[in-house]
Write a protein that holds these residues in place. Structure first.
Motif, mmCIF file in Angstrom:
data_model
loop_
_atom_site.group_PDB
_atom_site.id
_atom_site.type_symbol
_atom_site.label_atom_id
_atom_site.label_comp_id
_atom_site.label_asym_id
_atom_site.label_seq_id
_atom_site.Cartn_x
_atom_site.Cartn_y
_atom_site.Cartn_z
ATOM 1 N N ILE A 140 0.853 -1.188 0.000
ATOM 2 C CA ILE A 140 0.000 0.000 0.000
ATOM 3 C C ILE A 140 0.887 1.235 0.000
ATOM 4 O O ILE A 140 1.887 1.301 0.730
ATOM 5 N N ALA A 141 0.506 2.203 -0.831
ATOM 6 C CA ALA A 141 1.180 3.499 -0.871
ATOM 7 C C ALA A 141 0.185 4.584 -0.489
ATOM 8 O O ALA A 141 -1.032 4.408 -0.602
ATOM 9 N N LEU A 142 0.726 5.712 -0.028
ATOM 10 C CA LEU A 142 -0.091 6.863 0.336
ATOM 11 C C LEU A 142 0.084 7.956 -0.714
ATOM 12 O O LEU A 142 1.203 8.371 -1.010
ATOM 13 N N GLY B 286 -3.972 -15.754 -6.905
ATOM 14 C CA GLY B 286 -2.770 -15.654 -7.715
ATOM 15 C C GLY B 286 -2.729 -14.449 -8.630
ATOM 16 O O GLY B 286 -1.990 -14.447 -9.624
ATOM 17 N N VAL B 287 -3.488 -13.398 -8.291
ATOM 18 C CA VAL B 287 -3.562 -12.223 -9.166
ATOM 19 C C VAL B 287 -3.217 -10.928 -8.425
ATOM 20 O O VAL B 287 -3.541 -9.842 -8.908
ATOM 21 N N ALA B 288 -2.553 -11.018 -7.285
ATOM 22 C CA ALA B 288 -2.267 -9.807 -6.505
ATOM 23 C C ALA B 288 -1.497 -8.771 -7.319
ATOM 24 O O ALA B 288 -1.740 -7.567 -7.190
ATOM 25 N N ASN B 289 -0.573 -9.222 -8.163
ATOM 26 C CA ASN B 289 0.208 -8.286 -8.972
ATOM 27 C C ASN B 289 -0.578 -7.697 -10.133
ATOM 28 O O ASN B 289 -0.121 -6.754 -10.785
ATOM 29 N N GLN B 290 -1.748 -8.263 -10.404
ATOM 30 C CA GLN B 290 -2.558 -7.832 -11.547
ATOM 31 C C GLN B 290 -3.769 -7.000 -11.141
ATOM 32 O O GLN B 290 -4.531 -6.588 -11.999
ATOM 33 N N MET C 293 -3.424 0.253 -3.435
ATOM 34 C CA MET C 293 -3.066 -1.070 -2.913
ATOM 35 C C MET C 293 -2.957 -2.087 -4.039
ATOM 36 O O MET C 293 -3.765 -2.087 -4.965
ATOM 37 N N GLY C 294 -1.961 -2.946 -3.945
ATOM 38 C CA GLY C 294 -1.824 -4.038 -4.901
ATOM 39 C C GLY C 294 -0.409 -4.569 -4.946
ATOM 40 O O GLY C 294 0.537 -3.934 -4.466
ATOM 41 N N GLY C 295 -0.248 -5.730 -5.544
ATOM 42 C CA GLY C 295 1.064 -6.339 -5.639
ATOM 43 C C GLY C 295 2.019 -5.580 -6.533
ATOM 44 O O GLY C 295 3.243 -5.691 -6.379
ATOM 45 N N PHE D 169 3.980 5.540 -8.324
ATOM 46 C CA PHE D 169 3.558 4.530 -7.351
ATOM 47 C C PHE D 169 3.253 3.171 -7.996
ATOM 48 O O PHE D 169 3.055 2.194 -7.290
ATOM 49 N N MET D 170 3.249 3.114 -9.329
ATOM 50 C CA MET D 170 3.074 1.821 -10.003
ATOM 51 C C MET D 170 4.390 1.313 -10.588
ATOM 52 O O MET D 170 4.396 0.403 -11.426
ATOM 53 N N GLY D 171 5.516 1.854 -10.133
ATOM 54 C CA GLY D 171 6.798 1.394 -10.607
ATOM 55 C C GLY D 171 7.078 1.848 -12.022
ATOM 56 O O GLY D 171 6.480 2.802 -12.531
ATOM 57 N N ALA D 172 7.996 1.162 -12.687
ATOM 58 C CA ALA D 172 8.366 1.528 -14.055
ATOM 59 C C ALA D 172 7.246 1.149 -15.003
ATOM 60 O O ALA D 172 6.779 0.002 -15.023
#
Length: 460
Positions: free
Chosen positions: A120-122, A350-354, A385-387, A455-458
């Motif tokens: 989780i990010a703020l 199995g979908v936390a990253n998605q 929030m998410g993987g 916050f979602m990376g690259a």
């Protein structure tokens, strides 16, 4: 007697069809029969975006709080009757954050571990903006640059958040416009809209071609009379013909197209959900049940032929003019518990990253107390929030928590330092919208500095 039955059936048909138009949720061009073939493509590149709308305007000042030092002292002085005891705050230590130590509201104990585990990010001080604005440009309420229409109005600011167009009226929302762009590429042949709501109608998911599909917490809306009308299977069959047969009259023909689409969609969703579990245990609350249905629809994505899914859920009761301490405690407990359960369900599936979940609200609230509550504000803090989320971080500019601070528009209502456009653009880019198509989704994005808050990376 036949005439009486036909008349009753026609009245039932008109009443049911009026309801069904809200639940049809699939553009006319969609081909239901192709859903089975499309399901084989749904396993790999799947993403789901889930909006949790906190209706009423959440009090962000008691949601994320400086837990010590000058920040806490200023917070306590601004709202002596509302300030949470420092000892009760749930400590978080965001990576790279150098401001006053922060804590979460004690009712958010279920998501504190997820924040610490970088799930989780703020997003700090985000809100509706027509253009970037400084305190000097706000000019004590006589702004020298454009500002959103009807600041402080629940309906107007909900619309501004959901359309991404705070400076003008719009009949489409930013997720609906995303659906217009992406549904054909990712969900070709699916009989269900890319945009689904478990909280009734919303403008966020309205597109030019995208029609949101509305679910209940029990699943698809079914027209029971199609199986048996007043106890008669023959009557049910007649009702089905009445609602689906071709008509020469344009209005009747269009009504029957909507009815047929809704009936087909219900059958597809009910069959897809048959035997599908949510992947975990959810709290028996309104928000918990909504997110449980979202989890089931994600689990059924293959049968639905969907590689992209957008969901809208809503939790009400955030208009804390009075009784803030008790009411927010209950709301945030429900929010935190439901979010944690949903994340664990996506992990089990199995979908936390998605799957990425984000909060939104009408507006934040003023830091200054009014006795037992807080009044309407502007900017506020939100969770993502998410993987795939780069969590345990604060994005944007965390404000000075003090009356008359550098972002105070009056009474401690924050002037947003990050726009909804930038927040939404980052989510849209992760979901699959190209940089070149961002202005179609968010027409005002060119007015702001960032298309990716990080916050979602690259992002590709």
């Amino acid at each position: 007697m036949t005439y009486i039955h036909r008349s009753l059936a026609r009245r039932d048909f008109l009443r049911q069809a009026a309801r069904l138009s809200a639940f049809a949720g699939t553009p006319f061009a969609m081909n239901l029969m192709a859903a089975g073939a499309a399901s084989a493509q749904s396993g790999g590149d799947h993403k789901a975006l889930v909006c949790i709308f906190l209706a009423g305007g959440n009090d962000h000042s008691n949601t994320v709080v400086p837990r010590s030092g000058a920040g806490y002292n200023s917070y306590q002085q601004a709202r002596p009757s509302l300030a949470l005891p420092a000892a009760n705050l749930l400590a978080i230590n965001p990576t790279g954050y150098s401001g006053n130590p922060l804590g979460l509201h004690p009712s958010l104990s279920a998501i504190q571990p997820l924040f610490n585990q970088q799930r989780i990010a703020l997003m700090a001080n985000v809100g509706t903006l027509a253009v970037p604005i400084t305190k000097a440009q706000w000019n004590s309420g006589q702004p020298t640059v454009a500002v959103p229409q009807q600041l402080g109005s629940h309906s107007d600011q909900q619309g501004a958040w959901q359309t991404g167009l705070p400076d003008r009226a719009s009949q489409t929302g930013w997720q609906g416009r995303m659906g217009d762009l992406l549904a054909g590429s990712y969900n070709a042949g699916s009989g269900i809209s890319i945009a689904m709501s478990v909280a009734g109608n919303n403008i966020m998911q309205a597109g030019n071609n995208t029609i949101q599909y509305q679910l209940t917490t029990n699943g698809a809306v079914r027209v029971g009379a199609l199986n048996s009308l007043y106890g008669s299977a023959t009557g049910g069959a007649a009702m089905r013909r009445l609602m689906t047969e071709g008509r020469s009259d344009l209005l009747q023909s269009e009504l029957n197209r909507i009815s047929s689409r809704a009936i087909d969609s219900e059958a597809l969703v009910s069959n897809a959900l048959n035997g599908v579990t949510a992947g975990g245990t959810f709290p028996a609350t309104g928000l918990g049940r909504q997110l449980q249905m979202v989890a089931r629809m994600i689990a059924a994505r293959g049968a639905l032929g969907q590689r992209r899914q957008m969901f809208f859920v809503q939790q009400g009761g955030y208009d804390f003019h009075d009784n803030l301490l008790t009411d927010q405690n209950l709301r945030l407990q429900e929010l935190g518990d439901a979010m944690a359960a949903f994340y664990q369900a996506t992990a089990a599936l199995g979908v936390a990253n998605q799957v990425t979940t984000f909060t939104a609200s009408d507006f934040g609230r003023a830091l200054q107390h009014n006795g037992r509550g807080s009044d309407h504000g502007w900017g506020g803090h939100h969770f993502v929030m998410g993987g795939a989320v780069q969590g345990n971080r604060v994005y944007g500019q965390f404000p000075t928590v003090a009356l008359n601070g550098p972002d105070d528009s009056g009474r401690g209502a924050l002037i947003p330092t990050t726009s909804v456009d930038e927040y939404a653009a980052t989510l849209a880019r992760w979901f699959g919208v190209s940089v070149s198509n961002l202005p179609t989704v968010l027409p005002n994005i060119g007015r702001f500095a960032s298309r990716d808050l990080g916050f979602m990376g690259a992002l590709a």
